[in-house]
Design a protein around this motif. Structure first.
Motif, mmCIF file in Angstrom:
data_model
loop_
_atom_site.group_PDB
_atom_site.id
_atom_site.type_symbol
_atom_site.label_atom_id
_atom_site.label_comp_id
_atom_site.label_asym_id
_atom_site.label_seq_id
_atom_site.Cartn_x
_atom_site.Cartn_y
_atom_site.Cartn_z
ATOM 1 N N TYR A 287 29.216 85.897 -2.325
ATOM 2 C CA TYR A 287 30.642 85.858 -1.958
ATOM 3 C C TYR A 287 30.910 84.797 -0.900
ATOM 4 O O TYR A 287 31.928 84.098 -0.954
ATOM 5 N N ALA A 288 30.013 84.650 0.070
ATOM 6 C CA ALA A 288 30.209 83.660 1.134
ATOM 7 C C ALA A 288 30.184 82.238 0.591
ATOM 8 O O ALA A 288 30.918 81.370 1.069
ATOM 9 N N ARG A 289 29.385 81.981 -0.409
ATOM 10 C CA ARG A 289 29.331 80.638 -0.995
ATOM 11 C C ARG A 289 30.639 80.255 -1.658
ATOM 12 O O ARG A 289 31.042 79.088 -1.623
ATOM 13 N N GLY A 290 31.322 81.211 -2.266
ATOM 14 C CA GLY A 290 32.558 80.901 -2.979
ATOM 15 C C GLY A 290 33.818 80.973 -2.137
ATOM 16 O O GLY A 290 34.901 80.668 -2.632
ATOM 17 N N HIS A 291 33.725 81.385 -0.878
ATOM 18 C CA HIS A 291 34.897 81.531 -0.004
ATOM 19 C C HIS A 291 34.557 80.929 1.352
ATOM 20 O O HIS A 291 34.131 81.630 2.276
ATOM 21 N N ARG A 292 34.758 79.627 1.434
ATOM 22 C CA ARG A 292 34.376 78.916 2.647
ATOM 23 C C ARG A 292 35.230 79.295 3.851
ATOM 24 O O ARG A 292 34.734 79.376 4.979
ATOM 25 N N ILE A 293 36.514 79.504 3.648
ATOM 26 C CA ILE A 293 37.390 79.869 4.773
ATOM 27 C C ILE A 293 36.995 81.243 5.310
ATOM 28 O O ILE A 293 36.937 81.460 6.535
ATOM 29 N N TRP A 294 36.723 82.142 4.395
ATOM 30 C CA TRP A 294 36.288 83.470 4.817
ATOM 31 C C TRP A 294 34.967 83.381 5.575
ATOM 32 O O TRP A 294 34.787 84.040 6.607
ATOM 33 N N THR A 295 34.059 82.543 5.104
ATOM 34 C CA THR A 295 32.774 82.380 5.770
ATOM 35 C C THR A 295 32.932 81.789 7.160
ATOM 36 O O THR A 295 32.254 82.207 8.108
ATOM 37 N N ALA A 296 33.849 80.819 7.293
ATOM 38 C CA ALA A 296 34.090 80.238 8.622
ATOM 39 C C ALA A 296 34.658 81.274 9.587
ATOM 40 O O ALA A 296 34.313 81.289 10.782
ATOM 41 N N SER A 297 35.514 82.155 9.088
ATOM 42 C CA SER A 297 36.071 83.206 9.938
ATOM 43 C C SER A 297 34.982 84.181 10.386
ATOM 44 O O SER A 297 34.939 84.600 11.551
ATOM 45 N N VAL A 298 34.101 84.518 9.465
ATOM 46 C CA VAL A 298 32.996 85.429 9.809
ATOM 47 C C VAL A 298 32.062 84.776 10.823
ATOM 48 O O VAL A 298 31.586 85.429 11.770
ATOM 49 N N GLN A 299 31.830 83.487 10.658
ATOM 50 C CA GLN A 299 30.976 82.770 11.608
ATOM 51 C C GLN A 299 31.606 82.748 13.003
ATOM 52 O O GLN A 299 30.916 82.890 14.022
ATOM 53 N N THR A 300 32.921 82.593 13.060
ATOM 54 C CA THR A 300 33.618 82.615 14.355
ATOM 55 C C THR A 300 33.481 83.967 15.033
ATOM 56 O O THR A 300 33.208 84.052 16.240
ATOM 57 N N LEU A 301 33.653 85.038 14.275
ATOM 58 C CA LEU A 301 33.485 86.371 14.839
ATOM 59 C C LEU A 301 32.061 86.587 15.345
ATOM 60 O O LEU A 301 31.847 87.177 16.411
ATOM 61 N N SER A 302 31.099 86.097 14.591
ATOM 62 C CA SER A 302 29.705 86.242 15.001
ATOM 63 C C SER A 302 29.409 85.472 16.275
ATOM 64 O O SER A 302 28.678 85.950 17.156
ATOM 65 N N ASP A 303 29.998 84.283 16.404
ATOM 66 C CA ASP A 303 29.779 83.485 17.615
ATOM 67 C C ASP A 303 30.443 84.126 18.834
ATOM 68 O O ASP A 303 29.882 84.121 19.937
ATOM 69 N N ILE A 304 31.646 84.665 18.647
ATOM 70 C CA ILE A 304 32.340 85.313 19.768
ATOM 71 C C ILE A 304 31.568 86.521 20.264
ATOM 72 O O ILE A 304 31.463 86.769 21.468
ATOM 73 N N GLY A 305 31.015 87.279 19.334
ATOM 74 C CA GLY A 305 30.252 88.468 19.712
ATOM 75 C C GLY A 305 28.776 88.216 19.877
ATOM 76 O O GLY A 305 27.971 89.141 19.688
ATOM 77 N N GLY A 306 28.412 87.010 20.238
ATOM 78 C CA GLY A 306 27.005 86.668 20.397
ATOM 79 C C GLY A 306 26.367 87.304 21.614
ATOM 80 O O GLY A 306 27.019 87.931 22.460
ATOM 81 N N THR A 307 25.064 87.122 21.741
ATOM 82 C CA THR A 307 24.318 87.739 22.838
ATOM 83 C C THR A 307 24.733 87.178 24.194
ATOM 84 O O THR A 307 24.773 87.906 25.193
ATOM 85 N N VAL A 308 25.070 85.888 24.237
ATOM 86 C CA VAL A 308 25.486 85.293 25.515
ATOM 87 C C VAL A 308 26.790 85.913 25.995
ATOM 88 O O VAL A 308 26.952 86.252 27.179
ATOM 89 N N THR A 309 27.734 86.078 25.074
ATOM 90 C CA THR A 309 29.022 86.684 25.437
ATOM 91 C C THR A 309 28.833 88.104 25.944
ATOM 92 O O THR A 309 29.418 88.497 26.965
ATOM 93 N N MET A 310 28.045 88.879 25.252
ATOM 94 C CA MET A 310 27.857 90.273 25.633
ATOM 95 C C MET A 310 27.156 90.407 26.979
ATOM 96 O O MET A 310 27.548 91.231 27.823
ATOM 97 N N ARG A 311 26.158 89.617 27.223
ATOM 98 C CA ARG A 311 25.466 89.717 28.505
ATOM 99 C C ARG A 311 26.315 89.153 29.643
ATOM 100 O O ARG A 311 26.199 89.595 30.790
#
Length: 311
Positions: A59-83
């Motif tokens: 699904y991620a391969r066929g929906h690049r915009i969706w994948t970019a949004s998921v990547q943004t959420l993952s970066d915001i909630g990264g280990t550096v942010t949490m610590r």
């Protein structure tokens, strides 16, 4: 006498200690079971991991915009942010005098970081591999660092808010924390950088860290966490200021100097009728005031002229 010396407080502290120890031991047992299944390549678990990761990657391969949004959420909630959030909370607690509670928050971040890498290096599980990956991540996979850090941080923040809000606030805080933890864990699987079992292992490892650190501090400083919670509540509670209105005393009757009438000679009323008493030698007013100060209004009748008042 501290409240912790009472029988009720001691009993409550023992219950809290047993609860924290039970959380640590329970999560450790489940983590050990999951780790055994992962290292033993248990087929049902391996099939579950493969199916989830394969469908989400397709699904991620066929929906690049969706994948970019998921990547943004993952970066915001990264280990550096949490610590970083835990570090800010620890500094704030230290500044308001809750030193043990500040150490508890800082220890959660530091112990969680150390335990994460110790477990990763101990199991050294490979991440999912694709010929056309949509995201990249380094290091071993088991357990997920994002899942572990987000669970620890959200649990600590909810714990700090728990006694500051009412039931609705607690429900809202738990809902937001759960949604955050689930979302961050899901993004790691959706991006194809973690197996679902890695994320589950991260949550269980977070429970071990939370319970172990809390139990250790309770054994080291019995009742200190509860006292700091009360200190935080007292320091941050809304205060109602009492406005004290000064009492208004009736002015005293002031008459002119002996032998002088108001308006006569050099000490008479100033031209223009502004009601001021004139100046005497040396620049001082005869009523005791110094030049430059606002005149004090007086009222009443004089002893020599009962029909005329000083303005």
């Amino acid at each position: 006498m501290h409240l912790t010396n009472s029988t009720t407080s001691v009993t409550a502290r023992h219950h809290s200690l047993l609860r924290d120890a039970a959380v640590a031991l329970g999560c450790a047992a489940l983590f050990g079971l999951l780790a055994t299944l992962v290292t033993g390549h248990w087929r049902p678990l391996a099939r579950f991991d493969q199916e989830w990761i394969g469908e989400l990657h397709t699904y991620a391969r066929g929906h690049r915009i969706w994948t970019a949004s998921v990547q943004t959420l993952s970066d915001i909630g990264g280990t550096v942010t949490m610590r970083t959030l835990l570090g800010i909370a620890a500094c704030w607690l230290w500044l308001i005098g809750a030193r043990v509670l500040a150490g508890w928050a800082a220890a959660q971040a530091l112990v969680g970081w150390g335990a994460q890498w110790a477990l990763k290096l101990a199991f050294d599980r490979r991440r999912p591999g694709f010929s056309d990956p949509v995201s990249h991540a380094g290091g071993p996979a088991f357990p997920s660092g994002h899942a572990m850090a987000s669970a620890i941080t959200c649990a600590v923040l909810v714990g700090l808010l728990w006694y500051r809000v009412r039931r609705r606030g607690r429900t809202a805080a738990c809902a937001v924390a759960a949604a955050t933890v689930l979302t961050i864990g899901w993004t790691r699987v959706a991006l194809g950088v973690h197996w679902p079992s890695d994320v589950l292992a991260g949550w269980l490892a977070a429970g071990v860290v939370l319970g172990t650190v809390t139990t250790a501090i309770e054994l080291w400083r019995p009742g200190a966490l509860a006292r700091d919670v009360r200190r935080v509540n007292w320091r941050t509670r809304p205060r109602v200021q009492r406005v004290i209105v000064p009492s208004v005393r009736p002015p005293r009757d002031v008459g002119p100097p002996d032998g002088e009438a108001v308006g006569d000679g050099p000490v008479g009323e100033a031209p223009g009728g502004d009601g001021r008493v004139g100046e005497g030698p040396g620049g001082a007013f005869l009523d005791g005031r110094t030049p430059g100060r606002a005149p004090r209004r007086t009222s009443g009748r004089t002893a020599d002229r009962p029909d005329e008042s000083i303005r």
